[in-house]
Motif scaffolding. Structure first.
Motif, PDB file in Angstrom:
ATOM      1  N   THR A 170      -5.683   7.876   0.088  1.00  0.00           N
ATOM      2  CA  THR A 170      -5.424   7.370  -1.262  1.00  0.00           C
ATOM      3  C   THR A 170      -4.928   5.925  -1.295  1.00  0.00           C
ATOM      4  O   THR A 170      -4.786   5.363  -2.373  1.00  0.00           O
ATOM      5  CB  THR A 170      -4.367   8.253  -1.940  1.00  0.00           C
ATOM      6  OG1 THR A 170      -3.166   8.251  -1.139  1.00  0.00           O
ATOM      7  CG2 THR A 170      -4.869   9.678  -2.077  1.00  0.00           C
ATOM      8  N   GLY A 171      -4.636   5.325  -0.142  1.00  0.00           N
ATOM      9  CA  GLY A 171      -4.000   4.016  -0.116  1.00  0.00           C
ATOM     10  C   GLY A 171      -4.937   2.870  -0.450  1.00  0.00           C
ATOM     11  O   GLY A 171      -5.877   2.569   0.299  1.00  0.00           O
ATOM     12  N   VAL A 172      -4.703   2.212  -1.589  1.00  0.00           N
ATOM     13  CA  VAL A 172      -5.418   0.994  -1.957  1.00  0.00           C
ATOM     14  C   VAL A 172      -4.639  -0.189  -1.382  1.00  0.00           C
ATOM     15  O   VAL A 172      -3.432  -0.314  -1.595  1.00  0.00           O
ATOM     16  CB  VAL A 172      -5.527   0.855  -3.487  1.00  0.00           C
ATOM     17  CG1 VAL A 172      -6.194  -0.463  -3.863  1.00  0.00           C
ATOM     18  CG2 VAL A 172      -6.284   2.042  -4.070  1.00  0.00           C
ATOM     19  N   ILE A 173      -5.309  -1.053  -0.640  1.00  0.00           N
ATOM     20  CA  ILE A 173      -4.655  -2.178   0.025  1.00  0.00           C
ATOM     21  C   ILE A 173      -4.660  -3.377  -0.918  1.00  0.00           C
ATOM     22  O   ILE A 173      -5.718  -3.932  -1.235  1.00  0.00           O
ATOM     23  CB  ILE A 173      -5.336  -2.505   1.358  1.00  0.00           C
ATOM     24  CG1 ILE A 173      -5.270  -1.283   2.285  1.00  0.00           C
ATOM     25  CG2 ILE A 173      -4.690  -3.719   2.017  1.00  0.00           C
ATOM     26  CD1 ILE A 173      -6.106  -1.419   3.534  1.00  0.00           C
ATOM     27  N   ASP A 174      -3.480  -3.766  -1.378  1.00  0.00           N
ATOM     28  CA  ASP A 174      -3.310  -4.814  -2.388  1.00  0.00           C
ATOM     29  C   ASP A 174      -2.726  -6.046  -1.695  1.00  0.00           C
ATOM     30  O   ASP A 174      -1.617  -5.993  -1.149  1.00  0.00           O
ATOM     31  CB  ASP A 174      -2.351  -4.304  -3.469  1.00  0.00           C
ATOM     32  CG  ASP A 174      -2.317  -5.197  -4.696  1.00  0.00           C
ATOM     33  OD1 ASP A 174      -2.677  -6.380  -4.590  1.00  0.00           O
ATOM     34  OD2 ASP A 174      -1.900  -4.711  -5.762  1.00  0.00           O
ATOM     35  N   VAL A 175      -3.463  -7.170  -1.693  1.00  0.00           N
ATOM     36  CA  VAL A 175      -3.004  -8.349  -0.953  1.00  0.00           C
ATOM     37  C   VAL A 175      -3.145  -9.618  -1.791  1.00  0.00           C
ATOM     38  O   VAL A 175      -3.989  -9.721  -2.685  1.00  0.00           O
ATOM     39  CB  VAL A 175      -3.778  -8.543   0.371  1.00  0.00           C
ATOM     40  CG1 VAL A 175      -3.580  -7.354   1.297  1.00  0.00           C
ATOM     41  CG2 VAL A 175      -5.253  -8.788   0.123  1.00  0.00           C
ATOM     42  N   LYS A 176      -2.300 -10.576  -1.452  1.00  0.00           N
ATOM     43  CA  LYS A 176      -2.380 -11.934  -1.985  1.00  0.00           C
ATOM     44  C   LYS A 176      -2.186 -12.892  -0.817  1.00  0.00           C
ATOM     45  O   LYS A 176      -1.274 -12.721  -0.009  1.00  0.00           O
ATOM     46  CB  LYS A 176      -1.312 -12.182  -3.041  1.00  0.00           C
ATOM     47  CG  LYS A 176      -1.321 -13.599  -3.623  1.00  0.00           C
ATOM     48  CD  LYS A 176      -0.230 -13.781  -4.665  1.00  0.00           C
ATOM     49  CE  LYS A 176      -0.245 -15.204  -5.229  1.00  0.00           C
ATOM     50  NZ  LYS A 176       0.815 -15.392  -6.259  1.00  0.00           N
ATOM     51  N   VAL A 200       0.869  -1.175   0.000  1.00  0.00           N
ATOM     52  CA  VAL A 200       0.000   0.000   0.000  1.00  0.00           C
ATOM     53  C   VAL A 200       0.907   1.227   0.000  1.00  0.00           C
ATOM     54  O   VAL A 200       2.002   1.207   0.565  1.00  0.00           O
ATOM     55  CB  VAL A 200      -0.951  -0.010   1.232  1.00  0.00           C
ATOM     56  CG1 VAL A 200      -0.166  -0.001   2.535  1.00  0.00           C
ATOM     57  CG2 VAL A 200      -1.930   1.155   1.181  1.00  0.00           C
ATOM     58  N   LYS A 201       0.453   2.304  -0.639  1.00  0.00           N
ATOM     59  CA  LYS A 201       1.221   3.548  -0.658  1.00  0.00           C
ATOM     60  C   LYS A 201       0.271   4.723  -0.597  1.00  0.00           C
ATOM     61  O   LYS A 201      -0.926   4.603  -0.896  1.00  0.00           O
ATOM     62  CB  LYS A 201       2.110   3.632  -1.908  1.00  0.00           C
ATOM     63  CG  LYS A 201       1.338   3.756  -3.224  1.00  0.00           C
ATOM     64  CD  LYS A 201       2.284   3.804  -4.416  1.00  0.00           C
ATOM     65  CE  LYS A 201       3.158   5.027  -4.398  1.00  0.00           C
ATOM     66  NZ  LYS A 201       3.997   5.149  -5.621  1.00  0.00           N
ATOM     67  N   GLY A 202       0.805   5.872  -0.207  1.00  0.00           N
ATOM     68  CA  GLY A 202      -0.011   7.081  -0.143  1.00  0.00           C
ATOM     69  C   GLY A 202      -0.365   7.406   1.288  1.00  0.00           C
ATOM     70  O   GLY A 202       0.480   7.443   2.175  1.00  0.00           O
ATOM     71  N   ARG A 203      -1.651   7.610   1.524  1.00  0.00           N
ATOM     72  CA  ARG A 203      -2.139   7.920   2.866  1.00  0.00           C
ATOM     73  C   ARG A 203      -3.324   7.021   3.166  1.00  0.00           C
ATOM     74  O   ARG A 203      -4.233   6.877   2.335  1.00  0.00           O
ATOM     75  CB  ARG A 203      -2.555   9.394   2.946  1.00  0.00           C
ATOM     76  CG  ARG A 203      -2.956   9.836   4.350  1.00  0.00           C
ATOM     77  CD  ARG A 203      -3.284  11.325   4.381  1.00  0.00           C
ATOM     78  NE  ARG A 203      -3.552  11.775   5.735  1.00  0.00           N
ATOM     79  CZ  ARG A 203      -3.905  13.016   6.062  1.00  0.00           C
ATOM     80  NH1 ARG A 203      -4.015  13.935   5.115  1.00  0.00           N
ATOM     81  NH2 ARG A 203      -4.132  13.350   7.309  1.00  0.00           N
TER      82      ARG A 203
END
Length: 544
Positions: free
Chosen positions: A172-178, A107-110
């Motif tokens: 703005t943070g989209v949480i991307d998981v696998k 995740v990046k941003g805020r």
């Protein structure tokens, strides 16, 4: 200023840049070297920092053939769950020596910290929270031994996962998981349950129907106070008569109870989890989270004394409640799994309840007004239950005694510019199994501690100094002789300061955090220390 300011939400194994955290035996070897190389530390936090990691041991993996299955792969932007399906692995059979879950996230941003869950066939196998990101972005990984859910993994199942999130112009943070499962071929562990059950919703509430030959029954409850309200900080709540931003009817005493057919069957102290925005100071948690924040451990209750009643083939009412939560108020999540071990030599195992002694719950909260307001709390409860089962290997009697207690002193000034807590929780449990052969007793003493203060100066500099402790001593005896023992001491310390009420690039934040995780006993020893300064990892030291 309230400790809730800037700390809106939400939550074991965390892997970051070559380090790992996991549920593991003390015989695990620490991954770091015994010395740390010098590193350059900036004068204050910048736009990036070290990826999250913890000092706890890695999951021990067997040297055996393995197969991997992807459970979920999703980007969480809102509160829409990921839904998919699970199919057992091809090539590793249907009996495994170990099953390991791994979550890889970025995740990046805020973004705030967020709470998440993962269900397979309705069984909650993982509950987690997320780190808060840097503008440049972070990655993290969490591992967990999920061998106990092997029964769930033997057939095709629905999968549901959610990390509730909000993405807009500010956050703005989209949480991307696998998330993957790795299966290791081999003989199943003798401690793995035969069945993993969930509760069924009905007109009379939630019910449970167990196999009629159950000889051991354990409930696990993933209890979390969360949701953005005051129950996220339940340990800081005060009586309604006190002038503080978070109030409840009586105060901060909380106890997670399980009832079977209306009778108390288990009690426990909840773990005081601090999420990665907690205590109004995210700079405390950017690299090293508080204990259990990324792998939320369920509370376990040995319900075997009730097995003789549950084995009648009927549905029995099972309820979970949190003592101290005001009537009708939300804020706690308490999903339940029930683990069952069956008697292979008998189709129906009869039995009964011999002893049920639910002591009186005590909860005393005293508010003392003044220049520095103060709330002192003392509470506790004790429960003893005993039952018997007529198994294929004779009559077996199980006695479970549990005693929980909490003491805390909460002090604050008008406007909450000084806000401090010194609290401890104990949870003592004794389980004795007496049947053919010498009686076996396992005693566990758990202690959770929280000691910290947040202050806001005239220059709007907010400083938080905080120490958290997660400790447990366990010993098993047979016929009075010790057969195994272990001791855990996981201690977090943090001291961070930043300027409030200014844009992010003007906070001029500084902070030092550390964690030492020690686990030793009859199975070996593990000892690791981490230290960070301004988000830079300055120490990673391992060895007993």
């Amino acid at each position: 200023m309230s400790m809730l300011t800037g700390a809106i939400l939400l939550a074991s194994t965390v892997l970051g840049s070559g380090a790992a955290r996991a549920d593991a035996s003390p015989s695990s070897s620490p991954s770091p070297s015994s010395a740390s190389a010098p590193v350059e530390v900036p004068a204050e936090f910048g736009t990036d920092w070290h990826d999250p990691l913890t000092a706890a041991p890695p999951v021990v993996r067997p040297h055996a053939k393995s197969c991997q299955v992807t459970l979920a792969e999703a980007q969480f932007r809102d509160f829409t769950p990921y839904r998919g399906s699970y199919t057992p692995p091809d090539g590793c059979g249907d009996r495994w020596s170990k099953v390991v879950l791994r979550l890889d996230g970025k995740v990046k941003g805020r973004q705030f910290d967020r709470l998440g869950y993962l269900h397979v066939g309705g069984v909650e196998i993982f509950r987690t929270s997320t780190p808060e990101p840097s503008p440049d972005g972070i990655t993290w990984s969490v591992e967990k031994d999920v061998t106990r859910y092997a029964d769930t993994f033997r057939s095709v199942r629905d999968v549901e996962m959610l990390i509730g999130n909000v993405v807009d112009d500010t956050y703005t943070g989209v949480i991307d998981v696998k998330v993957t499962l790795t299966f290791y071929e081999g003989k199943p562990a003798a401690t793995a349950p035969d069945r993993v059950l969930t509760l069924t919703d009905g007109p009379g509430g939630t019910t449970l129907t167990t196999p009629r030959n159950s000889e051991r029954v354990v409930a696990e409850v993933y209890a979390t106070g969360s949701g953005g309200g005051c129950e996220e900080y339940w340990y800081l709540t005060v009586p309604a008569t006190a002038p503080y931003s978070c109030r409840s009817d009586d105060g901060p005493y909380r106890e997670v109870q399980v009832k079977v057919d209306g009778r108390p069957a288990g009690i426990a102290a909840p773990f005081p989890t601090v999420w990665t925005g907690g205590w109004s100071n995210p700079f405390l948690w950017y690299v090293v989270p508080g204990p259990r924040a990324f792998d939320i451990k369920p509370i376990e209750y040995d319900l075997t004394p009730f097995a003789g009643i549950l084995n009648d083939g009927r549905a029995h009412r099972v309820e979970v409640s949190v003592v101290g939560v005001p009537e009708g108020q939300s804020g706690w999540s308490t999903p339940v799994n029930v683990l069952v071990w069956q008697d292979p030599g008998k189709a129906v195992v009869g039995g009964g309840l011999l002893t049920h002694d639910a002591g009186e719950l005590t909860d005393s909260t005293t508010y003392t007004p003044g220049t520095e307001h103060r709330v002192d709390t003392e509470g506790g409860h004790r429960l003893t239950v005993a039952g018997y089962l007529d198994t294929s290997h004779g009559r077996v009697r199980t006695t479970v005694t549990r005693a929980v207690a909490n003491t805390s002193a909460h002090r604050w000034t008008d406007g909450e510019t000084v806000d401090g807590l010194d609290a401890s929780w104990t949870d003592d449990e004794s389980v004795t199994v007496d049947g053919r052969g010498p009686a076996r007793t396992t005693r566990t003493h758990r202690t959770y501690t929280m000691n910290g203060t947040t202050t806001v100066g005239a220059d709007d500099r907010l400083r938080t100094v905080l120490t958290l402790g997660d400790r447990a001593d366990s010993v098993t005896t047979r016929n009075g002789r010790r057969t195994s023992w272990s001791r855990l001491d996981d201690t977090y310390r943090g001291d961070a300061t930043f300027t409030v009420n200014v844009p992010r690039d003007q906070r001029h934040a500084v902070g030092t955090t550390s964690e030492r995780y020690r686990l030793y006993g009859s199975g070996g020893c593990y000892d690791r220390r981490l230290t960070t300064v301004q988000g830079v990892l300055t120490e990673d030291h391992g060895g007993c």
